[in-house]
Design a protein around this motif. Structure first.
Motif, mmCIF file in Angstrom:
data_model
loop_
_atom_site.group_PDB
_atom_site.id
_atom_site.type_symbol
_atom_site.label_atom_id
_atom_site.label_comp_id
_atom_site.label_asym_id
_atom_site.label_seq_id
_atom_site.Cartn_x
_atom_site.Cartn_y
_atom_site.Cartn_z
ATOM 1 N N LYS A 8 36.051 29.926 46.406
ATOM 2 C CA LYS A 8 35.597 31.186 46.015
ATOM 3 C C LYS A 8 35.833 32.215 45.957
ATOM 4 O O LYS A 8 37.528 31.705 46.692
ATOM 5 C CB LYS A 8 34.216 31.791 46.871
ATOM 6 C CG LYS A 8 34.889 31.547 48.548
ATOM 7 C CD LYS A 8 33.566 32.818 49.745
ATOM 8 C CE LYS A 8 33.912 33.151 50.854
ATOM 9 N NZ LYS A 8 33.341 33.640 51.933
ATOM 10 N N ALA A 9 36.592 33.634 45.480
ATOM 11 C CA ALA A 9 37.152 34.350 44.899
ATOM 12 C C ALA A 9 38.348 34.586 46.236
ATOM 13 O O ALA A 9 38.049 35.020 47.183
ATOM 14 C CB ALA A 9 37.144 35.579 44.298
ATOM 15 N N ILE A 10 39.609 34.616 46.260
ATOM 16 C CA ILE A 10 39.886 34.867 47.076
ATOM 17 C C ILE A 10 41.899 35.834 46.736
ATOM 18 O O ILE A 10 42.051 35.573 45.536
ATOM 19 C CB ILE A 10 41.451 32.908 47.910
ATOM 20 C CG1 ILE A 10 40.512 32.235 48.383
ATOM 21 C CG2 ILE A 10 42.167 33.633 49.121
ATOM 22 C CD1 ILE A 10 40.352 31.176 48.872
ATOM 23 N N ARG A 11 41.688 36.409 47.245
ATOM 24 C CA ARG A 11 42.949 37.870 47.249
ATOM 25 C C ARG A 11 44.475 36.886 46.797
ATOM 26 O O ARG A 11 44.709 36.785 47.542
ATOM 27 C CB ARG A 11 42.520 38.580 48.244
ATOM 28 C CG ARG A 11 43.063 38.196 49.883
ATOM 29 C CD ARG A 11 42.783 39.629 50.893
ATOM 30 N NE ARG A 11 43.667 39.587 51.892
ATOM 31 C CZ ARG A 11 42.130 38.557 52.912
ATOM 32 N NH1 ARG A 11 41.428 38.177 52.000
ATOM 33 N NH2 ARG A 11 42.904 38.182 54.348
ATOM 34 N N PRO A 12 45.566 37.901 46.078
ATOM 35 C CA PRO A 12 46.185 37.453 46.490
ATOM 36 C C PRO A 12 46.847 37.413 47.310
ATOM 37 O O PRO A 12 47.085 38.111 48.523
ATOM 38 C CB PRO A 12 47.043 38.837 45.083
ATOM 39 C CG PRO A 12 46.193 39.336 44.740
ATOM 40 C CD PRO A 12 44.201 39.093 45.446
ATOM 41 N N GLY A 13 47.651 36.166 47.081
ATOM 42 C CA GLY A 13 48.939 35.761 48.785
ATOM 43 C C GLY A 13 48.186 34.821 49.638
ATOM 44 O O GLY A 13 48.710 35.391 50.985
ATOM 45 N N VAL A 14 47.296 34.770 49.449
ATOM 46 C CA VAL A 14 46.062 33.621 50.547
ATOM 47 C C VAL A 14 45.486 32.897 49.802
ATOM 48 O O VAL A 14 44.999 32.849 48.801
ATOM 49 C CB VAL A 14 44.775 34.625 50.648
ATOM 50 C CG1 VAL A 14 43.657 33.484 51.964
ATOM 51 C CG2 VAL A 14 45.163 36.136 51.587
ATOM 52 N N TYR A 47 51.257 30.241 49.313
ATOM 53 C CA TYR A 47 50.656 30.804 47.893
ATOM 54 C C TYR A 47 51.948 31.080 47.659
ATOM 55 O O TYR A 47 51.715 30.967 46.051
ATOM 56 C CB TYR A 47 50.192 32.391 47.830
ATOM 57 C CG TYR A 47 49.861 33.570 47.169
ATOM 58 C CD1 TYR A 47 48.201 33.333 46.829
ATOM 59 C CD2 TYR A 47 50.550 33.990 46.984
ATOM 60 C CE1 TYR A 47 48.659 33.974 45.207
ATOM 61 C CE2 TYR A 47 50.080 34.445 45.757
ATOM 62 C CZ TYR A 47 48.488 35.153 45.587
ATOM 63 O OH TYR A 47 48.788 35.439 44.104
ATOM 64 N N LEU A 48 52.533 31.497 47.689
ATOM 65 C CA LEU A 48 54.335 32.427 46.696
ATOM 66 C C LEU A 48 54.749 30.864 46.463
ATOM 67 O O LEU A 48 55.416 30.625 45.034
ATOM 68 C CB LEU A 48 55.043 32.902 47.774
ATOM 69 C CG LEU A 48 55.359 33.726 47.378
ATOM 70 C CD1 LEU A 48 55.867 35.265 48.528
ATOM 71 C CD2 LEU A 48 54.790 34.932 46.748
ATOM 72 N N TYR A 49 54.692 29.403 47.531
ATOM 73 C CA TYR A 49 55.159 28.054 46.651
ATOM 74 C C TYR A 49 53.951 28.073 45.349
ATOM 75 O O TYR A 49 54.601 28.321 44.251
ATOM 76 C CB TYR A 49 55.017 27.209 47.655
ATOM 77 C CG TYR A 49 55.452 25.857 46.833
ATOM 78 C CD1 TYR A 49 56.700 25.831 46.866
ATOM 79 C CD2 TYR A 49 54.294 24.632 46.770
ATOM 80 C CE1 TYR A 49 56.776 24.597 46.103
ATOM 81 C CE2 TYR A 49 54.444 23.595 46.234
ATOM 82 C CZ TYR A 49 55.759 23.195 46.417
ATOM 83 O OH TYR A 49 56.616 21.694 45.344
ATOM 84 N N LEU A 50 52.740 28.093 45.325
ATOM 85 C CA LEU A 50 51.960 27.589 44.884
ATOM 86 C C LEU A 50 51.714 28.336 43.109
ATOM 87 O O LEU A 50 52.546 28.183 42.272
ATOM 88 C CB LEU A 50 50.930 27.374 44.620
ATOM 89 C CG LEU A 50 49.894 26.538 45.767
ATOM 90 C CD1 LEU A 50 48.442 27.234 45.992
ATOM 91 C CD2 LEU A 50 49.822 25.238 45.146
#
Lengths: 57, 400
Positions: A8-14, A47-50
């Motif tokens: 489901k929708a997950i906020r940026p950074g997570v 998250y940043l790696y992806l």
């Protein structure tokens, strides 16, 4: 990382929200904020790696 | 840092920042983005500066020591293919592996629906959770080692995740040290911090492929718009994550295929612009500038770009007419570039000096201009021409 069916929708950074992670602990005997801080800090690096893989030229 | 170097750094920083704010510094700042050119100048081939990041850093250091550049980037080859090989990413052609060591690296976009990293019927899944889609769907397709969800794991899969993450940390740690070296050893400003892409460009480059996306904008336009909107907060987050905490140097947006002839102005207005504009407006609202790195010719879109808040971007000109850019948006934004890479590769030093003079006279006469090539400088730029661009600007670009 939550599995496909749970997506489901997950906020940026997570990648794996703390709200989900905390359910894995029957109880946190000490300060949960310390556990949460470490979890979220390192989760944001994943998250940043992806996304940096995506953002490269 | 020695006092003399600190003084040089502060002088260059003040010059660069003043120009970006459309003010008149003491002279026109010089901010070349030296990619494979730096390797050539330092005596390295393209395999060396693409796959050995320490050599890439050393090459830039040599340039920064020898040329009087106010600002540059610590490694403009940027994609360290040691990292991409460790991670297992499968969409690069790497000099020394897939190509001769003298070629530049290439991004190889999936050319058809079958090979696309995201399929035409996967928009809803992507829109619902872009991060999960990248981890669970995109990565197994874009990576030769990562296995899809539900399939048995492998040692290569496990190592790909581990090595990819470690390699990125390693690279960014080195990059931080390189920025400090540039400052402490040469007094050179690191020109940018933080990377932004337009949602439409990312959707084209890394998910659907441009050809497939061109079909989608006719067949399922609402899905394309929703996907751009789903990407928007992530693009914003990533841009800020790598940005200068002091908000002094700009975030760079590398613009790919919103310009003609890839998209018509109408398609640009509909699909490319709304989310791109909103991100830049949001960054501006919190005091950040964006280097609008307009690769190609974006002049047919100038009326849209003019909608952005004053000084929210530094408009970088590649193949477009820089004088038209100045006429149409020069009242709002500082401008950089305008010296065609063709001249730097195939022209003479006299032709380079003549072009620099024309650009300074017509665009930079009142400040708000930064000298640079039209695009990143690869190994076809000649050393004599880069010297001519630099030395002419240092001498002629002084505001009296």
């Amino acid at each position: 990382m939550p599995q496909k069916k749970q997506r489901k929708a997950i906020r940026p950074g997570v990648c794996f929200p703390w709200e989900e992670k905390v359910k894995e602990y029957p109880v946190i005997l000490g300060d949960p904020k310390i556990v949460q801080k470490a979890w979220e800090e390192l989760d944001s690096l994943a998250y940043l790696y992806l996304w940096f893989c995506i953002m490269q030229s | 840092m020695p006092q003399e170097m600190e003084g040089r750094y502060q002088e260059r920083l003040a010059r660069y920042v003043a120009a970006m704010k459309k003010e008149k510094p003491d002279r026109v700042p010089i901010r070349p983005f030296a990619a494979e050119f730096a390797g050539k100048y330092a005596g390295y081939n393209n395999q060396q500066v693409t796959h050995d990041v320490d050599l890439a850093f050393d090459a830039i250091m040599k340039c920064a020591r020898d040329f009087d550049w106010d600002a540059t980037v610590g490694n403009m080859v940027y994609v360290w293919t040691g990292l991409t090989e460790a991670a297992g990413l499968n969409y690069y052609a790497i000099p020394g592996i897939d190509k001769p060591p003298t070629d530049a690296f290439q991004y190889v976009e999936p050319p058809d629906e079958e090979s696309a990293f995201m399929k035409a019927d996967e928009y809803d899944e992507f829109i619902a959770d872009p991060t999960g889609f990248i981890a669970n769907v995109w990565m197994p397709r874009a990576n030769r080692y990562v296995v899809p969800l539900g399939e048995p794991s492998t040692a290569k899969n496990n190592l790909a995740w581990l090595k990819g993450g470690m390699a990125m940390l390693h690279y960014f740690n080195k990059f931080g040290a390189q920025i400090a070296r540039l400052k402490n050893e040469t007094g050179t400003v690191h020109a940018i911090a933080g990377c932004l892409k337009a949602p439409f460009d990312i959707l084209a480059d890394k998910f659907r492929g441009f050809r497939q996306l061109c079909a989608d904008i006719h067949r399922q336009p609402k899905k394309v718009l929703a996907a751009c909107e789903a990407l928007r907060p992530h693009m914003y987050y990533c841009a800020v994550a790598g940005a200068d905490p002091t908000k002094t140097v700009p975030i760079s947006i590398w613009l790919h295929r919103g310009c003609t002839p890839f998209l018509s102005p109408k398609q640009f207005e509909t699909f490319f612009w709304p989310t791109c504009k909103k991100i830049i407006e949001d960054l501006h609202a919190e005091g950040r500038q964006v280097l609008w790195y307009a690769e190609g010719d974006w002049n047919p879109n100038l009326k849209y770009i003019a909608e952005l808040p004053e000084k929210s971007i530094i408009y970088h000109v590649d193949r477009a007419d820089p004088f038209e850019v100045y006429e149409k948006v020069g009242h709002k934004f500082a401008i950089s570039g305008g010296v065609p890479n063709d001249i730097l590769a195939y022209g003479t030093p006299d032709e380079v000096r003549a072009r620099c003079k024309e650009v300074i006279d017509r665009i930079g006469k009142n400040g708000g201009y930064i000298m640079d090539a039209g695009a990143i400088m690869q190994d076809d730029s000649t050393i004599a021409n880069i010297k001519a661009m630099t030395e002419f600007t240092v001498e002629y670009g002084v505001y009296r």
